[in-house]
Motif scaffolding. Structure first.
Motif, PDB file in Angstrom:
ATOM      1  N   ALA A  15       0.814  -1.425  -0.029  1.00  0.00           N
ATOM      2  CA  ALA A  15      -0.032  -0.031  -0.012  1.00  0.00           C
ATOM      3  C   ALA A  15       0.995   1.153   0.178  1.00  0.00           C
ATOM      4  CB  ALA A  15      -0.863   0.057   1.425  1.00  0.00           C
ATOM      5  N   VAL A  16       1.893   1.225   0.700  1.00  0.00           N
ATOM      6  CA  VAL A  16       2.864   2.241   0.928  1.00  0.00           C
ATOM      7  C   VAL A  16       3.297   2.501  -0.618  1.00  0.00           C
ATOM      8  CG1 VAL A  16       5.107   3.091   1.531  1.00  0.00           C
ATOM      9  CG2 VAL A  16       3.449   2.140   3.226  1.00  0.00           C
ATOM     10  N   GLY A  17       4.099   1.339  -1.172  1.00  0.00           N
ATOM     11  CA  GLY A  17       4.594   1.607  -2.487  1.00  0.00           C
ATOM     12  C   GLY A  17       3.613   1.978  -3.466  1.00  0.00           C
ATOM     13  N   GLY A  18       2.274   1.477  -3.378  1.00  0.00           N
ATOM     14  CA  GLY A  18       1.327   1.913  -4.380  1.00  0.00           C
ATOM     15  C   GLY A  18       0.945   3.260  -4.189  1.00  0.00           C
ATOM     16  N   GLY A  19       1.053   4.088  -3.148  1.00  0.00           N
ATOM     17  CA  GLY A  19       0.696   5.373  -2.804  1.00  0.00           C
ATOM     18  C   GLY A  19       1.736   6.186  -3.141  1.00  0.00           C
ATOM     19  N   VAL A  20       3.171   5.753  -3.194  1.00  0.00           N
ATOM     20  CA  VAL A  20       4.274   6.530  -3.689  1.00  0.00           C
ATOM     21  C   VAL A  20       4.337   6.823  -5.267  1.00  0.00           C
ATOM     22  CG1 VAL A  20       6.732   6.408  -3.743  1.00  0.00           C
ATOM     23  CG2 VAL A  20       5.786   6.136  -1.378  1.00  0.00           C
ATOM     24  N   GLY A  22       1.764   6.189  -7.205  1.00  0.00           N
ATOM     25  CA  GLY A  22       0.645   7.060  -7.668  1.00  0.00           C
ATOM     26  C   GLY A  22       0.928   8.355  -7.531  1.00  0.00           C
ATOM     27  N   ASN A  23       1.476   8.965  -6.335  1.00  0.00           N
ATOM     28  CA  ASN A  23       1.979  10.326  -6.492  1.00  0.00           C
ATOM     29  C   ASN A  23       2.912  10.868  -7.190  1.00  0.00           C
ATOM     30  OD1 ASN A  23      -0.142  10.833  -4.386  1.00  0.00           O
ATOM     31  ND2 ASN A  23       1.196  10.129  -2.564  1.00  0.00           N
ATOM     32  N   VAL A  25       3.820   9.519 -10.087  1.00  0.00           N
ATOM     33  CA  VAL A  25       3.525   9.350 -11.637  1.00  0.00           C
ATOM     34  C   VAL A  25       2.048  10.326 -11.771  1.00  0.00           C
ATOM     35  CG1 VAL A  25       3.129   7.786 -13.560  1.00  0.00           C
ATOM     36  CG2 VAL A  25       4.566   7.354 -11.769  1.00  0.00           C
ATOM     37  N   LYS A  26       2.472  11.331 -12.132  1.00  0.00           N
ATOM     38  CA  LYS A  26       1.185  12.251 -12.130  1.00  0.00           C
ATOM     39  C   LYS A  26       0.066  11.614 -13.411  1.00  0.00           C
ATOM     40  CE  LYS A  26       2.484  14.913  -9.056  1.00  0.00           C
ATOM     41  NZ  LYS A  26       2.073  14.673  -7.877  1.00  0.00           N
ATOM     42  N   GLN A  27       0.506  10.939 -14.191  1.00  0.00           N
ATOM     43  CA  GLN A  27      -0.361  10.404 -15.314  1.00  0.00           C
ATOM     44  C   GLN A  27      -1.316   9.516 -14.727  1.00  0.00           C
ATOM     45  OE1 GLN A  27       2.902  10.330 -15.907  1.00  0.00           O
ATOM     46  NE2 GLN A  27       3.297  11.933 -17.360  1.00  0.00           N
ATOM     47  N   ILE A  28      -1.179   8.971 -13.493  1.00  0.00           N
ATOM     48  CA  ILE A  28      -2.121   8.206 -12.839  1.00  0.00           C
ATOM     49  C   ILE A  28      -2.969   8.965 -11.798  1.00  0.00           C
ATOM     50  CG2 ILE A  28      -2.270   6.011 -11.247  1.00  0.00           C
ATOM     51  CD1 ILE A  28       0.777   5.509 -11.927  1.00  0.00           C
ATOM     52  N   SER A  29      -3.880   9.206 -12.674  1.00  0.00           N
ATOM     53  CA  SER A  29      -5.157   9.968 -11.879  1.00  0.00           C
ATOM     54  C   SER A  29      -6.089   9.237 -11.236  1.00  0.00           C
ATOM     55  CB  SER A  29      -5.734  11.168 -13.142  1.00  0.00           C
ATOM     56  OG  SER A  29      -6.414  10.265 -14.089  1.00  0.00           O
ATOM     57  N   MET A  30      -5.743   8.478 -10.162  1.00  0.00           N
ATOM     58  CA  MET A  30      -6.456   7.411  -9.596  1.00  0.00           C
ATOM     59  C   MET A  30      -6.797   8.390  -7.954  1.00  0.00           C
ATOM     60  SD  MET A  30      -4.698   3.959 -10.384  1.00  0.00           S
ATOM     61  CE  MET A  30      -5.204   3.213  -8.632  1.00  0.00           C
ATOM     62  N   ASN A  31      -7.952   8.061  -7.575  1.00  0.00           N
ATOM     63  CA  ASN A  31      -8.060   8.309  -5.964  1.00  0.00           C
ATOM     64  C   ASN A  31      -7.343   7.730  -5.201  1.00  0.00           C
ATOM     65  OD1 ASN A  31     -10.103  10.237  -6.670  1.00  0.00           O
ATOM     66  ND2 ASN A  31     -11.703   8.610  -6.624  1.00  0.00           N
ATOM     67  N   MET A  32      -7.068   8.036  -3.766  1.00  0.00           N
ATOM     68  CA  MET A  32      -6.059   7.444  -3.023  1.00  0.00           C
ATOM     69  C   MET A  32      -6.695   6.068  -2.806  1.00  0.00           C
ATOM     70  SD  MET A  32      -3.377   7.130  -1.249  1.00  0.00           S
ATOM     71  CE  MET A  32      -2.973   9.093  -1.259  1.00  0.00           C
ATOM     72  N   LEU A  33      -7.864   5.571  -2.658  1.00  0.00           N
ATOM     73  CA  LEU A  33      -8.609   4.203  -2.058  1.00  0.00           C
ATOM     74  C   LEU A  33      -8.041   3.040  -3.385  1.00  0.00           C
ATOM     75  CD1 LEU A  33      -9.873   2.226  -0.220  1.00  0.00           C
ATOM     76  CD2 LEU A  33     -11.831   2.708  -1.238  1.00  0.00           C
ATOM     77  N   PRO A  34      -8.095   3.541  -4.567  1.00  0.00           N
ATOM     78  CA  PRO A  34      -7.715   2.423  -5.442  1.00  0.00           C
ATOM     79  C   PRO A  34      -6.388   2.345  -5.580  1.00  0.00           C
ATOM     80  CG  PRO A  34      -9.264   3.809  -6.607  1.00  0.00           C
ATOM     81  CD  PRO A  34      -9.121   4.277  -5.168  1.00  0.00           C
ATOM     82  N   ILE A  85       0.272  -0.405 -13.268  1.00  0.00           N
ATOM     83  CA  ILE A  85      -0.292  -1.246 -14.237  1.00  0.00           C
ATOM     84  C   ILE A  85      -1.929  -0.404 -14.278  1.00  0.00           C
ATOM     85  CG2 ILE A  85      -1.241  -3.305 -15.092  1.00  0.00           C
ATOM     86  CD1 ILE A  85       1.368  -4.309 -14.045  1.00  0.00           C
ATOM     87  N   VAL A  86      -2.458  -0.662 -13.161  1.00  0.00           N
ATOM     88  CA  VAL A  86      -4.094  -0.378 -13.055  1.00  0.00           C
ATOM     89  C   VAL A  86      -4.086   1.093 -13.344  1.00  0.00           C
ATOM     90  CG1 VAL A  86      -5.739   0.091 -11.378  1.00  0.00           C
ATOM     91  CG2 VAL A  86      -4.424  -2.003 -10.992  1.00  0.00           C
ATOM     92  N   GLY A  87      -3.259   2.039 -12.865  1.00  0.00           N
ATOM     93  CA  GLY A  87      -3.264   3.461 -13.264  1.00  0.00           C
ATOM     94  C   GLY A  87      -3.426   3.680 -14.714  1.00  0.00           C
TER      95      GLY A  87
END
Length: 96
Positions: A15-20, A22-23, A25-34, A85-87
């Motif tokens: 979850a920490v790695g995903g949050g980092v 996600g923050n 890579v600005k092209q990944i426009s996802m909310n925090m929960l996903p 990948i999901v982003g």
């Protein structure tokens, strides 16, 4: 109880790695929960795989420092990778 602790460590580090990722890579426009959910899922997969390769055998068997580092590292990398990948998939779905 010994088998659940490594999974929790992997999910948290994922979850920490995903949050980092996600923050960063600005092209990944996802909310925090996903970001956190995909990171946790990827973290468990990556942590289990890396701990199994480094420690040999069952990835959840021990709590020594080597397997703990493998679980944290694999969890963070796996969580970041799956979040990326999901982003990208979500970005491409929103384009079309």
């Amino acid at each position: 109880m010994e088998t659940i602790i490594p999974l929790i460590v992997q999910a948290i580090s994922g979850a920490v790695g995903g949050g980092v990722v996600g923050n960063l890579v600005k092209q990944i426009s996802m909310n925090m929960l996903p970001k956190l959910l995909s990171g946790a899922i990827g973290g468990v997969a990556g942590g289990t795989a890396l701990a199994g390769m480094m420690g040999g055998g069952d990835a959840t068997a021990g709590l020594d420092i080597g397997s703990l580092i493998a679980q944290i590292g694999g969890g963070a990398v796996g969580g970041g990778a799956l979040t990326g990948i999901v982003g990208m998939v979500m970005k491409n779905m929103n384009k079309g």
